[in-house]
Design a protein around this motif. Structure first.
Motif, PDB file in Angstrom:
ATOM      1  N   ALA A  26       0.575  -1.008  -0.086  1.00 20.35           N
ATOM      2  CA  ALA A  26      -0.187   0.071  -0.157  1.00 20.35           C
ATOM      3  C   ALA A  26       1.036   1.177  -0.198  1.00 20.35           C
ATOM      4  O   ALA A  26       0.637   2.568   0.264  1.00 20.35           O
ATOM      5  N   GLY A  34      -4.838  -0.406   0.482  1.00 24.32           N
ATOM      6  CA  GLY A  34      -4.548  -1.447  -0.042  1.00 24.32           C
ATOM      7  C   GLY A  34      -5.357  -2.438  -0.302  1.00 24.32           C
ATOM      8  O   GLY A  34      -5.947  -2.783   0.104  1.00 24.32           O
ATOM      9  N   TRP A  35      -4.821  -3.248  -2.044  1.00 26.80           N
ATOM     10  CA  TRP A  35      -5.341  -4.856  -2.275  1.00 26.80           C
ATOM     11  C   TRP A  35      -5.507  -5.454  -1.089  1.00 26.80           C
ATOM     12  O   TRP A  35      -6.636  -6.042  -0.517  1.00 26.80           O
ATOM     13  N   GLN A 178      -7.577  -0.016  -5.708  1.00 23.08           N
ATOM     14  CA  GLN A 178      -6.965  -0.530  -4.629  1.00 23.08           C
ATOM     15  C   GLN A 178      -8.125  -1.783  -5.103  1.00 23.08           C
ATOM     16  O   GLN A 178      -8.087  -3.273  -5.150  1.00 23.08           O
TER      17      GLN A 178
END
Length: 194
Positions: A26, A34-35, A178
């Protein structure tokens, strides 16, 4: 649910360990955006017997991942390991055979710990030459086939051509992108969580 690098909670039945670089750490946003954190939240909702630990480090290379993975495997005892490394190798123009050897060590260590692997690939821009770009991308396909692991060929595929999806450095996706990365990774990760 554990999106940080701390140990596995006592009540978690199974763990996903993410070993990545700044794309998974992230970079340039809050960690929760973040993903990987978004994936942890989805796992908490849909697969409550699973936990996720993000052991990603900005700037990490495949050599760094290979050096850290045994400790991470011992500490977190994952059932699934997501390996999302290689971008920094490519940006530095490191030999693709060296990156492949490091990724192979990581996959071998995960298999030795009886964990399944999702290999998340990366692609390089053409400025290093067509031969390097193709060899770099081929690494992931070859390793996935050789070790019989799940493969997501290109992490950034859903946003690759969208300039607005990147921060000012044109390398790291913005927070708004994201969820697309989470959904993209989920297509290959979810089948491993059964």
């Amino acid at each position: 649910m554990q999106a940080g690098g701390a140990g596995q909670p006592a009540d978690a039945d199974a763990t996903v360990l993410v070993m990545g670089d700044s794309l998974s750490a992230a970079y340039g946003m809050a960690a929760r955006e973040g993903w990987v954190a978004l994936t942890a939240a989805r796992i908490a909702e849909r697969k409550p017997d699973w936990d996720l630990v993000n052991a990603s480090i900005s700037g990490e290379t495949t050599a760094g991942g290979a050096a850290r993975i045994v400790d991470a495997l011992v500490r977190h005892r994952p059932e699934v390991v997501v390996i999302a490394l290689g971008a920094n190798d490519g940006l530095r123009g490191l030999p693709t055979a060296q990156s492949a050897a490091n990724l192979a060590r990581m996959i071998g260590a995960a298999h030795g710990a009886e964990a399944e692997v999702l290999l998340v690939g990366m692609q390089m821009p053409p400025n290093l030459g067509a031969a390097y770009t193709e060899a770099f991308a081929q690494n992931y396909r070859t390793l996935a086939e050789r070790f019989d692991v799940a493969l997501l060929p290109f992490l950034l595929a859903p946003i690759a051509l969208d300039r607005g999806a990147y921060q000012a450095d044109n390398l790291h996706p913005v927070a708004a992108a994201q969820p697309k990365l989470r959904d993209h990774v989920w297509t290959e990760l979810e089948p491993l969580l059964d």
